[in-house]
Motif scaffolding. Structure first.
Motif, PDB file in Angstrom:
ATOM      1  N   PRO A 156       0.832  -1.214   0.000  1.00 34.64           N
ATOM      2  CA  PRO A 156       0.000   0.000   0.000  1.00 34.64           C
ATOM      3  C   PRO A 156       0.863   1.259   0.000  1.00 34.64           C
ATOM      4  CG  PRO A 156       0.016  -1.030   2.174  1.00 34.64           C
ATOM      5  CD  PRO A 156       0.734  -1.962   1.266  1.00 34.64           C
ATOM      6  N   VAL A 157       0.580   2.141  -0.931  1.00 37.91           N
ATOM      7  CA  VAL A 157       1.269   3.415  -1.034  1.00 37.91           C
ATOM      8  C   VAL A 157       0.229   4.529  -0.990  1.00 37.91           C
ATOM      9  CG1 VAL A 157       2.725   4.896  -2.468  1.00 37.91           C
ATOM     10  CG2 VAL A 157       3.173   2.435  -2.363  1.00 37.91           C
ATOM     11  N   GLN A 158       0.369   5.419  -0.031  1.00 39.92           N
ATOM     12  CA  GLN A 158      -0.556   6.542   0.062  1.00 39.92           C
ATOM     13  C   GLN A 158      -0.022   7.705  -0.763  1.00 39.92           C
ATOM     14  OE1 GLN A 158      -1.837   7.461   3.997  1.00 39.92           O
ATOM     15  NE2 GLN A 158      -2.756   9.424   3.444  1.00 39.92           N
ATOM     16  N   ARG A 159      -0.841   8.228  -1.661  1.00 35.52           N
ATOM     17  CA  ARG A 159      -0.425   9.320  -2.534  1.00 35.52           C
ATOM     18  C   ARG A 159      -1.107  10.613  -2.116  1.00 35.52           C
ATOM     19  NH1 ARG A 159      -0.628   4.699  -5.412  1.00 35.52           N
ATOM     20  NH2 ARG A 159       1.224   4.172  -6.641  1.00 35.52           N
ATOM     21  N   ILE A 160      -0.291  11.623  -1.890  1.00 36.75           N
ATOM     22  CA  ILE A 160      -0.785  12.957  -1.547  1.00 36.75           C
ATOM     23  C   ILE A 160      -0.569  13.832  -2.768  1.00 36.75           C
ATOM     24  CG2 ILE A 160      -0.573  14.897   0.051  1.00 36.75           C
ATOM     25  CD1 ILE A 160       0.761  12.877   2.007  1.00 36.75           C
TER      26      ILE A 160
ATOM     27  N   GLY B 138      22.577  14.770  12.934  1.00 44.37           N
ATOM     28  CA  GLY B 138      21.243  14.209  12.850  1.00 44.37           C
ATOM     29  C   GLY B 138      21.184  12.889  12.112  1.00 44.37           C
ATOM     30  N   SER B 139      20.187  12.063  12.470  1.00 45.88           N
ATOM     31  CA  SER B 139      19.979  10.773  11.815  1.00 45.88           C
ATOM     32  C   SER B 139      18.613  10.711  11.138  1.00 45.88           C
ATOM     33  CB  SER B 139      20.108   9.633  12.835  1.00 45.88           C
ATOM     34  OG  SER B 139      19.235   9.830  13.927  1.00 45.88           O
ATOM     35  N   ALA B 140      17.944  11.861  11.009  1.00 47.43           N
ATOM     36  CA  ALA B 140      16.658  11.936  10.323  1.00 47.43           C
ATOM     37  C   ALA B 140      16.674  13.131   9.383  1.00 47.43           C
ATOM     38  CB  ALA B 140      15.506  12.054  11.326  1.00 47.43           C
ATOM     39  N   THR B 141      15.723  13.173   8.485  1.00 51.37           N
ATOM     40  CA  THR B 141      15.659  14.235   7.488  1.00 51.37           C
ATOM     41  C   THR B 141      14.785  15.378   7.976  1.00 51.37           C
ATOM     42  OG1 THR B 141      15.969  12.687   5.664  1.00 51.37           O
ATOM     43  CG2 THR B 141      14.957  14.800   5.133  1.00 51.37           C
ATOM     44  N   ASP B 142      15.275  16.601   7.792  1.00 51.07           N
ATOM     45  CA  ASP B 142      14.486  17.793   8.063  1.00 51.07           C
ATOM     46  C   ASP B 142      13.659  18.095   6.818  1.00 51.07           C
ATOM     47  OD1 ASP B 142      13.398  20.223   8.696  1.00 51.07           O
ATOM     48  OD2 ASP B 142      15.292  21.322   8.713  1.00 51.07           O
ATOM     49  N   LEU B 143      12.360  17.862   6.896  1.00 43.20           N
ATOM     50  CA  LEU B 143      11.503  18.066   5.730  1.00 43.20           C
ATOM     51  C   LEU B 143      11.326  19.550   5.397  1.00 43.20           C
ATOM     52  CD1 LEU B 143       8.838  15.315   6.438  1.00 43.20           C
ATOM     53  CD2 LEU B 143      10.637  15.273   4.729  1.00 43.20           C
ATOM     54  N   ASN B 144      11.723  20.438   6.297  1.00 42.69           N
ATOM     55  CA  ASN B 144      11.688  21.866   5.982  1.00 42.69           C
ATOM     56  C   ASN B 144      12.755  22.255   4.960  1.00 42.69           C
ATOM     57  OD1 ASN B 144       9.479  22.726   7.426  1.00 42.69           O
ATOM     58  ND2 ASN B 144      10.649  23.224   9.271  1.00 42.69           N
ATOM     59  N   THR B 145      13.643  21.330   4.614  1.00 38.89           N
ATOM     60  CA  THR B 145      14.645  21.610   3.574  1.00 38.89           C
ATOM     61  C   THR B 145      14.089  21.420   2.169  1.00 38.89           C
ATOM     62  OG1 THR B 145      15.470  19.323   3.605  1.00 38.89           O
ATOM     63  CG2 THR B 145      16.505  20.897   5.124  1.00 38.89           C
ATOM     64  N   ILE B 146      12.844  20.968   2.063  1.00 40.55           N
ATOM     65  CA  ILE B 146      12.232  20.696   0.760  1.00 40.55           C
ATOM     66  C   ILE B 146      11.049  21.642   0.575  1.00 40.55           C
ATOM     67  CG2 ILE B 146      11.202  18.932  -0.709  1.00 40.55           C
ATOM     68  CD1 ILE B 146      12.544  16.857   1.179  1.00 40.55           C
ATOM     69  N   PRO B 147      11.142  22.633  -0.300  1.00 37.21           N
ATOM     70  CA  PRO B 147      10.056  23.603  -0.466  1.00 37.21           C
ATOM     71  C   PRO B 147       8.807  22.957  -1.071  1.00 37.21           C
ATOM     72  CG  PRO B 147      12.130  24.419  -1.419  1.00 37.21           C
ATOM     73  CD  PRO B 147      12.315  22.964  -1.119  1.00 37.21           C
ATOM     74  N   LEU B 148       7.643  23.395  -0.608  1.00 40.93           N
ATOM     75  CA  LEU B 148       6.392  22.869  -1.143  1.00 40.93           C
ATOM     76  C   LEU B 148       6.205  23.207  -2.618  1.00 40.93           C
ATOM     77  CD1 LEU B 148       3.590  23.352   1.543  1.00 40.93           C
ATOM     78  CD2 LEU B 148       4.449  21.225   0.608  1.00 40.93           C
ATOM     79  N   ALA B 149       6.782  24.334  -3.063  1.00 45.66           N
ATOM     80  CA  ALA B 149       6.550  24.799  -4.434  1.00 45.66           C
ATOM     81  C   ALA B 149       7.032  23.808  -5.473  1.00 45.66           C
ATOM     82  CB  ALA B 149       7.242  26.149  -4.649  1.00 45.66           C
ATOM     83  N   ILE B 150       7.991  22.955  -5.132  1.00 56.78           N
ATOM     84  CA  ILE B 150       8.584  22.072  -6.145  1.00 56.78           C
ATOM     85  C   ILE B 150       7.891  20.723  -6.225  1.00 56.78           C
ATOM     86  CG2 ILE B 150      10.790  23.180  -5.628  1.00 56.78           C
ATOM     87  CD1 ILE B 150      11.725  20.527  -4.409  1.00 56.78           C
ATOM     88  N   ILE B 151       6.877  20.495  -5.391  1.00 56.84           N
ATOM     89  CA  ILE B 151       6.325  19.154  -5.229  1.00 56.84           C
ATOM     90  C   ILE B 151       5.128  18.943  -6.147  1.00 56.84           C
ATOM     91  CG2 ILE B 151       5.248  17.558  -3.602  1.00 56.84           C
ATOM     92  CD1 ILE B 151       6.832  18.898  -1.396  1.00 56.84           C
ATOM     93  N   GLU B 152       5.180  17.837  -6.883  1.00 59.70           N
ATOM     94  CA  GLU B 152       4.044  17.398  -7.686  1.00 59.70           C
ATOM     95  C   GLU B 152       3.128  16.505  -6.860  1.00 59.70           C
ATOM     96  OE1 GLU B 152       1.396  16.880 -10.680  1.00 59.70           O
ATOM     97  OE2 GLU B 152       3.135  18.215 -10.740  1.00 59.70           O
ATOM     98  N   ARG B 153       3.719  15.578  -6.126  1.00 58.06           N
ATOM     99  CA  ARG B 153       2.959  14.696  -5.251  1.00 58.06           C
ATOM    100  C   ARG B 153       3.921  14.081  -4.233  1.00 58.06           C
ATOM    101  NH1 ARG B 153       4.009  11.677  -9.806  1.00 58.06           N
ATOM    102  NH2 ARG B 153       4.807   9.546  -9.446  1.00 58.06           N
ATOM    103  N   ILE B 154       3.351  13.446  -3.221  1.00 54.84           N
ATOM    104  CA  ILE B 154       4.130  12.748  -2.200  1.00 54.84           C
ATOM    105  C   ILE B 154       3.594  11.323  -2.103  1.00 54.84           C
ATOM    106  CG2 ILE B 154       4.870  12.703   0.213  1.00 54.84           C
ATOM    107  CD1 ILE B 154       4.192  15.693   0.349  1.00 54.84           C
ATOM    108  N   GLU B 155       4.492  10.348  -2.161  1.00 55.02           N
ATOM    109  CA  GLU B 155       4.108   8.944  -2.028  1.00 55.02           C
ATOM    110  C   GLU B 155       4.681   8.404  -0.721  1.00 55.02           C
ATOM    111  OE1 GLU B 155       3.885   7.935  -6.818  1.00 55.02           O
ATOM    112  OE2 GLU B 155       5.499   7.057  -5.603  1.00 55.02           O
ATOM    113  N   VAL B 156       3.806   7.821   0.081  1.00 45.28           N
ATOM    114  CA  VAL B 156       4.209   7.333   1.406  1.00 45.28           C
ATOM    115  C   VAL B 156       3.989   5.832   1.463  1.00 45.28           C
ATOM    116  CG1 VAL B 156       3.871   7.545   3.885  1.00 45.28           C
ATOM    117  CG2 VAL B 156       3.558   9.549   2.417  1.00 45.28           C
ATOM    118  N   LEU B 157       5.080   5.109   1.633  1.00 50.71           N
ATOM    119  CA  LEU B 157       5.054   3.652   1.777  1.00 50.71           C
ATOM    120  C   LEU B 157       5.242   3.323   3.248  1.00 50.71           C
ATOM    121  CD1 LEU B 157       5.276   0.675   0.802  1.00 50.71           C
ATOM    122  CD2 LEU B 157       7.718   1.103   0.437  1.00 50.71           C
TER     123      LEU B 157
END
Length: 957
Positions: free
Chosen positions: A59-63, A145-164
């Motif tokens: 299952p992959v959730q698509r935003i 750090g051992s996790a990703t800071d999602l604030n480093t990715i601007p929303l303007a560049i995103i077409e969609r997000i896939e969450v597995l």
């Protein structure tokens, strides 16, 4: 380190041989080729085989971009954290610096960053990809750090997000234990788009402004995209909401700090032998002390310290931290021929954020427990011109504790400047091998995340000790000014501050360089169809370092101590994936596929591991798909976990030996630990020493999921529905050797309950009974087991003259969650439990109803969080504890309502204007008694006074 088992090694060798033989096997096939190559096949999250299959093995959730715009949110992390399968993770509601100290994993406090957690397994077990390529981990200037800071990715560049939300180490490598977040950027974009949004909370604060620019175009052989993004989030102060205005809601100053502006002085008067716990009377800037007065009946300028004298540090804290983010992203794609294309992309992102804490307290004496010998062993001379007692205050003899909070120096302010760079390039294409078409790509990328933190309002403990000592020694040092900590607020002069208050600067950096090569396509034919494959190799080099201020390294920093950390390693990997069609168009069912995948990883740190994955996808009929998967995974220790130096975490802990004892049967054990009768814990925060461990083994995991997708044909294109999809998934994750420290409160409780050296070693107490040392290092914890269900319903109603409705209902039910230490210690986390500033709700649910009629659209979303329970702790005697008889506080179930209305004006370049409100009914979060800050769980709920309205405009040229 563990060595790889022989069976795993043999599996890896067979996998590598299979990878090497794939091109030859393909070339030997005589299956007919298609007249036109199937270039429309794409790689989706959860498989590396390029496919056009609508529903995959897992299952992959698509935003979608529409989902993002409808949310009214301006951060990738806020969007991910709103998913039902999301766990507790950092976000801008956490005011970390100065309040939490350093976690055991060496990652730092993550001030200003925003992360993602899936299945409540922790952010470091979630892998973040951008266009299928691993993203760099965060740096917050307080660790590696051992996790990703999602604030480093601007929303303007995103077409969609896939969450597995499934284990995927065999597909993507280390860190993908809990799941994968794959952010897909915009590529085929024509024209110019501008999106602007303004919003604020109904209290008139916390304004958020954002503007995004997207520009794209194409020629016959090339296309390009440029995205610019700016977001500015204003501050909200804790004092501006009733719920967050005291340390623990409903308890007044009971849990305030004993480090106060007037000062708390606990000592033994050497002339009388009396133990005094006193504080100056208000307004006594030059207090007089009468040593002949004993007890609390006093006529001098002092009175016995009480709850009313405690300091309310919440008045200085932040409920929402300010953050300003600017990002630029560009990519270009060029077709060299019909069979080969190339791309290049670059990203730069800058975050400027601020955390703030109350003025830094000065704690001296053996009960201080700061871990800094200059504070814990301080000597204050009787010759100090401001010492009213007339005798030395010596930690070795008569001083127990001094707590003075210099409000004259102002609040502690931590400013983070974080820069992220990403540069990537690659080639991709197709070619014929024999009678078959194969897809290939090679990719190279380099990324770095560098952070600088400037700290105002902290102190130099070495200079403080000199200024409190013999005035002659102070006079011999240029700039030294004797310090007055005895006279209350306003008596520390600017000259004194100039000597003791520095500006502290820390830095950290994470780097990631990688190369990948992938090959996929059809291998050979079986009666049920083509055997498809994907195979490839990947090499990664990771490097990270943390450099605290020279003052901190020297041990002269009064705040949280830490030392430099640096480390690096590289990993080389081979991977493959095969999909075997077993049945097609039979009486049993329409299609049955079996998938096997594997990855062999070889780390420069000595780790070698093979991780397999197996799956079945069975399409019984056109409308029903069954699927199941089993995966093994692992997570290599991060740089911070391996090489993190000793640092301090200021934990909110309840000493079981604090009187009155919550458990009177522990009185004998407390006495055995050297705790005197009637001991009272002077401070709710206890300093815990943390740090990395270069002997850590990797974590290993087993993941299983099974479920179905049902799209009932009798509802399709009916009077009730245009389409209905019902999806159910069972999941289970088991992690062995999880890398984390035992919960500090659990360790302390077990020490007092059992007196076992396993728990008590590393916990030391002063002669007065207070904890003055607490060592809580990383280890390979025993196990983490969790399971649950995802139940989702999607209903598209028929289009009518009135309009069309769409409904989406997503649910996650957590059945079990248990973390057990290596020696069998059960950790406190579990379904329906709130603990350690995080929660695991038994049921989370999101329901969204969309409506569209012509150019008008509307949506209404309900976000539900089920009831939680927590221990009342020392708040058990207050009415705010919902069940004092059991000592349990209930956090009632909470439902938030969000809405948005929008209209598109075709005559103005399709200008769309939308107005929205999140938390329409202004529901406050349930009061949390165990949470460290602001009286609620910031990783689970909206802020108090959380109704947020916004106005959004989108236009395209």
């Amino acid at each position: 380190m563990k060595t790889i088992r022989t069976t795993r090694l043999s599996q890896a060798v067979r996998g590598a041989l299979l990878f090497a033989l794939i091109p030859a096997a393909v070339a030997a096939q005589d299956a007919p080729s298609e007249e036109v190559k199937t270039l429309d096949r794409v790689e989706v999250t959860g498989t590396r085989i390029k496919t056009s299959e609508a529903e995959g093995l897992v299952p992959v959730q698509r935003i979608t971009r529409e989902d993002i715009d409808r949310s009214g949110l301006t951060s990738v992390a806020d969007i991910i954290q709103s998913l039902t399968g999301s766990g507790s993770a950092l976000n801008t509601k956490f005011n970390s610096s100065g309040n939490f100290g350093f976690p055991p994993d060496g990652s730092g406090v993550g001030a200003g960053s925003a992360q993602a957690d899936l299945r409540h397994l922790g952010s470091k077990r979630v892998l973040v990809l951008v266009d299928g390529v691993r993203w760099v981990n965060e740096a917050s200037a307080s660790g590696v750090g051992s996790a990703t800071d999602l604030n480093t990715i601007p929303l303007a560049i995103i077409e969609r997000i896939e969450v597995l939300e499934d284990g995927a180490s065999s597909l993507y490598g280390s860190d993908a234990i809990a799941g994968v977040i794959n952010i897909i950027t915009r590529k085929d974009f024509e024209g110019i788009s501008v999106n602007a949004q303004y919003g604020e909370y109904s209290e008139g604060d916390g304004a958020t402004k954002s503007i995004d620019l997207a520009w794209g175009g194409s020629t016959d052989r090339a296309n390009f995209f440029l995205g610019l993004s700016y977001t500015d989030q204003d501050v909200i102060y804790s004092k501006d909401r009733e719920q967050s205005s005291f340390p623990v809601p409903g308890t007044g100053l009971s849990f305030g700090s004993s480090g106060t502006p007037t000062g708390r002085f606990i000592f033994v008067d050497p002339n009388t032998g009396e133990v005094l716990d006193i504080t100056p009377n208000n307004g006594a800037s030059d207090p007089s002390y009468d040593g002949s007065q004993i007890g609390c009946v006093r006529t001098d300028d002092y009175h016995c310290f009480s709850t009313a004298d405690r300091f309310n540090f919440s008045q200085y804290n932040l409920l929402l931290t300010p953050s300003e983010r600017m990002g630029a992203f560009g990519q270009v794609r060029f077709e060299f021929s019909d069979a080969v294309s190339g791309y290049a992309k670059v990203l730069y992102n800058r975050r400027e954020s601020t955390n703030q804490a109350a003025p830094e307290p000065l704690f001296f004496g053996p009960e201080a427990g700061t871990g800094n010998p200059q504070a814990d062993n301080i000597f204050i001379s009787a010759l100090n011109p401001f010492n009213p007692f007339g005798f030395d205050l010596d930690s070795a003899t008569n001083l127990i504790l001094i707590g003075r909070r210099p409000v004259e120096g102002g609040a502690r302010v931590f400013e983070q400047d974080v820069d992220t760079w990403y540069v990537g390039a690659g080639l991709e294409g197709v070619f014929d091998a024999g009678q078959r078409t194969l897809y290939w790509d090679v990719n190279m990328a380099f990324s770095e995340n560098k952070a600088e933190q400037t700290n105002f309002g902290s102190y130099n403990i070495r200079n403080i000790a000199l200024a409190l000592g013999n005035p002659a020694a102070c006079a011999a040092v240029a700039g030294c000014t004797p310090l007055n900590i005895f006279g209350g607020p306003g008596t520390i002069t600017p000259a004194m501050l100039a000597w003791i208050q520095p500006v502290v600067r820390d830095e950290s950096k994470n780097e990631l360089a990688l190369f990948t090569a992938n090959l996929s396509g059809s291998l050979f034919e079986l009666p049920a169809g083509s055997v498809d494959f994907a195979a490839g190799l990947e090499h990664r080099r990771l490097k990270g370092w943390y450099q605290p201020d020279a003052l901190t390294i020297a041990g002269d920093y009064n705040g949280v101590p830490s030392l430099p950390t640096s480390g690096k390693y590289d990993v080389s990997e081979l991977f493959f994936e095969l999909n075997f069609p077993l049945l097609q168009d039979t009486e049993i069912g329409q299609k049955l596929d079996f998938t096997v995948a594997g990855r062999y990883s070889d780390y420069s740190t000595g780790i070698s591991e093979f991780t397999p994955k197996y799956g079945l996808r069975f399409q019984l009929v056109e409308e029903l798909v069954l699927r199941a998967s089993y995966a093994e995974g692992f997570r290599a220790p991060s740089i911070g976990e391996l090489f993190g130096s000793a640092s301090r975490f200021d934990a909110q802990l309840n000493d079981p030996c604090d009187t009155p004892l919550l458990n009177p049967s522990l009185a004998g054990n407390c006495a055995a630990l050297g705790v005197p009768a009637n001991y009272q814990q002077p401070n709710p925060q206890i300093s815990v020493t943390t740090g990395g461990n270069d002997q850590l083994d990797p974590e290993s995991s087993k993941s299983f999921s099974a479920g179905f997708i049902w799209s009932p044909g009798f509802l399709e294109d009916s009077a009730w529905a245009e389409r209905v999809d019902f999806e159910v998934t069972y999941y289970r994750h088991e992690i062995e050797g999880a890398i984390q420290a035992i919960d500090a409160q659990t360790q302390l409780d077990l020490c007092v309950q059992t007196l076992d050296a396993l728990y008590c070693d590393g916990i030391s107490r002063a002669v007065t009974g207070g904890i003055n040392g607490f060592n809580n290092r990383l280890t390979n914890l025993g196990t983490i087991d969790t399971d649950g269900w995802d139940v989702d319903l999607f209903w598209v109603f028929p289009a009518t003259d009135f309009g069309q409705f769409k409904a989406s209902w997503r649910n996650t039910f957590v059945g079990d969650y248990q973390a057990v230490g290596a020696a069998g210690q059960v950790q406190p986390q579990g379904p329906g439990i709130e603990v350690v500033d995080s929660a695991i709700p038994e049921w989370t649910s999101n329901f969204t109803l969309d409506f569209k009629r012509g150019n008008f659209d509307a949506s209404w979303t309900l976000r539900h969080i089920s009831e939680l329970r927590e221990e009342c702790g020392r708040a058990v005697g207050f009415p705010v504890c919902s069940n004092p008889a059991t000592g349990i506080n209930v956090l009632e179930a909470t439902t938030y309502n969000d809405m948005q209305l929008g209209y598109r004006f075709e005559q103005f370049n399709d200008l769309r204007v939308a107005v929205g409100v999140n938390n329409v009914f202004d529901n406050d979060p349930p009061i949390c008694l165990s949470c460290s800050l602001n009286g609620y769980d910031a990783s689970t709920y909206d802020i108090p006074g959380g109704r947020f309205w916004y106005l959004r405009a989108d236009i395209k040229f």
